[in-house]
Design a protein around this motif. Structure first.
Motif, PDB file in Angstrom:
ATOM      1  N   ALA A  20       0.817  -1.015   0.014  1.00 25.84           N
ATOM      2  CA  ALA A  20       0.085  -0.053   0.085  1.00 25.84           C
ATOM      3  C   ALA A  20       1.028   1.115   0.135  1.00 25.84           C
ATOM      4  O   ALA A  20       0.490   2.112  -0.814  1.00 25.84           O
ATOM      5  N   GLY A  21       1.893   1.276   0.617  1.00 21.35           N
ATOM      6  CA  GLY A  21       2.677   2.454   0.717  1.00 21.35           C
ATOM      7  C   GLY A  21       3.461   2.825  -0.506  1.00 21.35           C
ATOM      8  O   GLY A  21       3.639   3.945  -1.013  1.00 21.35           O
ATOM      9  N   THR A  22       3.807   1.648  -1.316  1.00 22.37           N
ATOM     10  CA  THR A  22       4.257   1.757  -2.829  1.00 22.37           C
ATOM     11  C   THR A  22       3.207   2.537  -3.584  1.00 22.37           C
ATOM     12  O   THR A  22       3.504   3.493  -4.220  1.00 22.37           O
ATOM     13  N   VAL A  23       2.068   2.076  -3.471  1.00 26.51           N
ATOM     14  CA  VAL A  23       1.034   2.596  -4.318  1.00 26.51           C
ATOM     15  C   VAL A  23       0.595   4.163  -3.917  1.00 26.51           C
ATOM     16  O   VAL A  23       0.719   5.223  -4.791  1.00 26.51           O
ATOM     17  N   ILE A  24       0.510   4.247  -2.662  1.00 26.63           N
ATOM     18  CA  ILE A  24       0.293   5.651  -2.050  1.00 26.63           C
ATOM     19  C   ILE A  24       1.349   6.421  -2.448  1.00 26.63           C
ATOM     20  O   ILE A  24       1.166   7.759  -3.022  1.00 26.63           O
ATOM     21  N   THR A  25       2.683   6.477  -2.312  1.00 27.13           N
ATOM     22  CA  THR A  25       3.762   7.278  -2.835  1.00 27.13           C
ATOM     23  C   THR A  25       3.829   7.454  -4.186  1.00 27.13           C
ATOM     24  O   THR A  25       3.980   8.554  -4.912  1.00 27.13           O
ATOM     25  N   SER A  26       3.688   6.466  -5.201  1.00 27.00           N
ATOM     26  CA  SER A  26       3.539   6.561  -6.310  1.00 27.00           C
ATOM     27  C   SER A  26       2.252   7.618  -6.937  1.00 27.00           C
ATOM     28  O   SER A  26       2.318   8.283  -7.850  1.00 27.00           O
ATOM     29  N   LEU A  27       1.186   7.239  -6.181  1.00 24.87           N
ATOM     30  CA  LEU A  27      -0.081   8.136  -6.634  1.00 24.87           C
ATOM     31  C   LEU A  27       0.284   9.567  -6.115  1.00 24.87           C
ATOM     32  O   LEU A  27       0.059  10.306  -7.233  1.00 24.87           O
ATOM     33  N   CYS A  28       1.158   9.947  -5.166  1.00 25.58           N
ATOM     34  CA  CYS A  28       1.305  11.331  -4.673  1.00 25.58           C
ATOM     35  C   CYS A  28       2.163  11.894  -5.823  1.00 25.58           C
ATOM     36  O   CYS A  28       2.066  13.071  -6.226  1.00 25.58           O
ATOM     37  N   ASP A  29       3.322  11.196  -6.378  1.00 28.36           N
ATOM     38  CA  ASP A  29       4.031  11.518  -7.537  1.00 28.36           C
ATOM     39  C   ASP A  29       3.480  11.941  -8.601  1.00 28.36           C
ATOM     40  O   ASP A  29       3.522  12.828  -9.281  1.00 28.36           O
ATOM     41  N   ILE A  30       2.420  10.998  -9.048  1.00 23.94           N
ATOM     42  CA  ILE A  30       1.627  11.055 -10.415  1.00 23.94           C
ATOM     43  C   ILE A  30       0.675  12.458 -10.332  1.00 23.94           C
ATOM     44  O   ILE A  30       0.855  13.051 -11.274  1.00 23.94           O
ATOM     45  N   GLN A  71       4.038  12.342  17.365  1.00 29.05           N
ATOM     46  CA  GLN A  71       2.804  11.751  17.726  1.00 29.05           C
ATOM     47  C   GLN A  71       1.939  11.242  16.839  1.00 29.05           C
ATOM     48  O   GLN A  71       0.944  10.323  16.766  1.00 29.05           O
ATOM     49  N   ILE A  72       2.286  11.750  15.557  1.00 29.34           N
ATOM     50  CA  ILE A  72       1.388  11.306  14.401  1.00 29.34           C
ATOM     51  C   ILE A  72       1.340   9.827  13.775  1.00 29.34           C
ATOM     52  O   ILE A  72       2.715   9.329  13.823  1.00 29.34           O
ATOM     53  N   GLN A  73       0.424   9.212  13.821  1.00 32.95           N
ATOM     54  CA  GLN A  73       0.629   7.877  13.381  1.00 32.95           C
ATOM     55  C   GLN A  73       0.484   7.747  11.913  1.00 32.95           C
ATOM     56  O   GLN A  73       0.021   8.324  11.045  1.00 32.95           O
ATOM     57  N   GLY A  74       1.212   6.528  11.425  1.00 36.93           N
ATOM     58  CA  GLY A  74       1.246   6.301  10.059  1.00 36.93           C
ATOM     59  C   GLY A  74       2.619   6.001   9.434  1.00 36.93           C
ATOM     60  O   GLY A  74       3.576   6.158  10.391  1.00 36.93           O
ATOM     61  N   LYS A  75       2.631   5.331   8.250  1.00 36.85           N
ATOM     62  CA  LYS A  75       3.991   4.817   7.754  1.00 36.85           C
ATOM     63  C   LYS A  75       4.444   5.227   6.326  1.00 36.85           C
ATOM     64  O   LYS A  75       5.140   4.798   5.968  1.00 36.85           O
ATOM     65  N   HIS A  76       3.410   5.890   5.786  1.00 35.81           N
ATOM     66  CA  HIS A  76       3.501   6.000   4.204  1.00 35.81           C
ATOM     67  C   HIS A  76       3.888   7.269   3.860  1.00 35.81           C
ATOM     68  O   HIS A  76       5.054   7.396   3.192  1.00 35.81           O
TER      69      HIS A  76
END
Length: 548
Positions: free
Chosen positions: A380-390, A528-533
């Motif tokens: 999911a991280g790869t999809v998300i970062t690719s989406l942001c770049d695109i 304190q922000i949750q998340g990893k992508h």
């Protein structure tokens, strides 16, 4: 200029007999005076609709009978190529392709657990704003109520209107609906079905496509169907006497394996039937998006004919507004004003002035059991970062989630969709309805332009930043979790136009401390922000989003 009688009769001869082909005066009541003509010059008047520019993210079900064996891509071609893994699997599981061909796999596809509404609920939650259904692949099987092609999902296999079911579910969930048509390549891609083994006990024995005719179906499940209609006829048949599996494979790669966009010189009827099938698909389901798996438009003039028909018909369906999107690949610069370019499994290294799209998949296009067992899908991280770049470069992402033959997704795929949904629920504001900023971003990771660039792509880091804008807000997205307590955006140094009054991080209501100087904008990163992508800073002020 009105068509001459000779030109009109010629179009009738190849099946182009709809009212679209009547002289303009005769069809003015149904299609307005700015109708598109089937030429590149006319199609260049196209403008992508706002819904597509705002949507940013779509999900695709690249699903047909080739998913039944769960052996990955291009099963229908490779099962006829001795030495290929799909051939070996097919012989072990179903028998030799001279006796059990791909038409039998079509009949094994039952879609018995398919629940399009449940899947659409997952897709919508994951952020999809449009959904695309595969209408046919290079295996020449229509997954819809096809008037002009008997090998379809109502007559064979599922006995269901797959495209119709997807369309109903997508629209009930508020998603735009599209279809993908890959069948223009069937006339050469499927010629392996007419071949034979180059070695072994059945050396030289022709496969099922070379042996079966309509009369052979009497008393079988396919009685009344003509296998030659499915396999497209013997267009580029492997000649007799080639010895060795490697030599046979080489012949196929050099002949029928070449990616051809021109009409078949061996089978002139194919282009005519293709047009009728595609027109039928458009008329029945009235899609918002039509995707062609082609470099430019398929089949020469026939592709131009269907493109103009789609734009004119779509305008008619939408009360005079052109809401349709037509995707194709490897466009020449002037063609990018006529269609929306699609970049398969790739991206762009710069902001493109016109909307574009990446299409990719989390695994193989057709379902692969080995992918699931190895847990080797894109994360999911790869999809998300690719989406942001695109999105930062004026593009959309169309993501395929492979379905099993029975119509279900596996547990890994469900988990990926759930992770996407969690990220979108917090950060979707920085994606949907946004536009590119003055620059797409900054950071060390380079993105190659063009198709299949993702095969060699490097993973994004926390130092890679992407920008999007919406109204007076600028979003800065870090494509990784920073390890330090501060993030510096060099693109927002104090000599850059615009003032910054407030900074927030999506997911947290509290403002962040920041400092702006000649080195950049330095932001506090809340630990304190949750998340990893990917993490989104929301910058508010004056003049930030104006053009330079």
């Amino acid at each position: 200029m009105p068509l001459s009688r000779r030109s009109f009769l010629a179009r009738m001869a190849i099946g182009l007999t709809s009212p679209y082909w009547l002289p303009l005066a005769a069809r003015a009541s149904s299609i307005n005076r700015t109708s598109f003509k089937p030429t590149w010059g006319s199609l260049q008047g196209y403008v992508a609709p706002p819904w597509f520019r705002d949507a940013k993210f779509g999900i695709w079900a690249h699903w047909s009978a080739q998913c039944v064996p769960e052996q990955g891509d291009w099963y229908a071609r490779s099962m006829y190529m001795q030495g290929e893994p799909q051939y070996e699997y097919h012989c072990r599981t179903f028998g030799h392709p001279s006796r059990f061909g791909f038409m039998e796999i079509d009949n094994l596809w039952k879609a018995e657990q398919w629940d399009p509404n449940e899947l659409m609920r997952l897709y919508k939650a994951a952020g999809a704003k449009y959904f695309v259904a595969l209408a046919n692949h290079h295996d020449n099987f229509d997954t819809y109520d096809s008037t002009h092609h008997a090998w379809n999902s109502l007559n064979v296999g599922p006995r269901k209107d797959i495209v119709g079911g997807w369309a109903k579910a997508a629209r009930e969930h508020g998603l735009r609906f599209g279809v993908s048509n890959h069948s223009a390549h069937a006339w050469h891609w499927f010629q392996t079905a007419y071949g034979y083994d180059g070695e072994g006990p059945l050396e030289g024995v022709r496969y099922d496509a070379a042996r079966l005719a309509k009369a052979d179906g009497i008393g079988t499940w396919w009685e009344g169907l003509d296998p030659q209609e499915l396999y497209t006829g013997p267009n580029m048949v492997l000649p007799e006497g080639i010895r060795g599996a490697a030599a046979v494979k080489q012949w196929h790669e050099q002949h029928d394996g070449i990616w051809m966009e021109t009409p078949s010189q061996y089978n002139p009827q194919f282009a005519r039937q293709w047009f009728l099938r595609c027109k039928d698909l458009l008329d029945k389901y009235q899609p918002d998006l039509l995707y062609f798996d082609d470099s430019g438009l398929p089949l020469g003039q026939t592709g131009l004919d269907i493109a103009a028909y789609f734009y004119n018909a779509n305008r008619q369906w939408n009360g005079g507004r052109l809401e349709g999107v037509l995707n194709a690949k490897k466009l020449m610069p002037e063609q990018r004003h006529a269609l929306v370019e699609d970049i398969e499994r790739g991206g762009s290294d710069a902001i493109r002035p016109l909307p574009w799209q990446t299409d990719t998949c989390i695994g193989d296009w057709h379902y692969s059991r080995a992918r699931f067992e190895a847990h080797s899908y894109k994360s999911a991280g790869t999809v998300i970062t690719s989406l942001c770049d695109i999105v930062s470069k004026n593009g959309n992402l169309l993501l395929s989630i492979p379905l099993r033959g029975n119509g279900t997704i596996d547990s890994d795929e469900r988990h990926i969709l759930e992770e996407l949904a969690a990220w979108m629920s917090v950060n979707g504001e920085a994606i949907f309805g946004t536009q590119p900023w003055r620059v797409f971003g900054e950071g060390p990771t380079k993105v190659a332009s063009g198709m299949f660039g993702e095969n060699n792509a490097q993973a994004f880091t926390a130092g890679d930043i992407r920008f999007t804008t919406k109204g007076d807000v600028l979003f800065a997205i870090t494509l990784g979790r920073p390890t330090a307590s501060h993030v510096t955006l060099k693109s927002l140094a104090s000599n850059v136009a615009g003032t910054i009054d407030r900074v927030e991080m999506l997911g947290s209501p509290l403002p962040l401390r920041f400092k702006r100087d000649v080195l950049g904008l330095t932001l506090e990163f809340p630990q304190q922000i949750q998340g990893k992508h990917a993490f989104v800073f929301k910058l508010m002020g004056h003049g930030l989003t104006s053009a330079t």
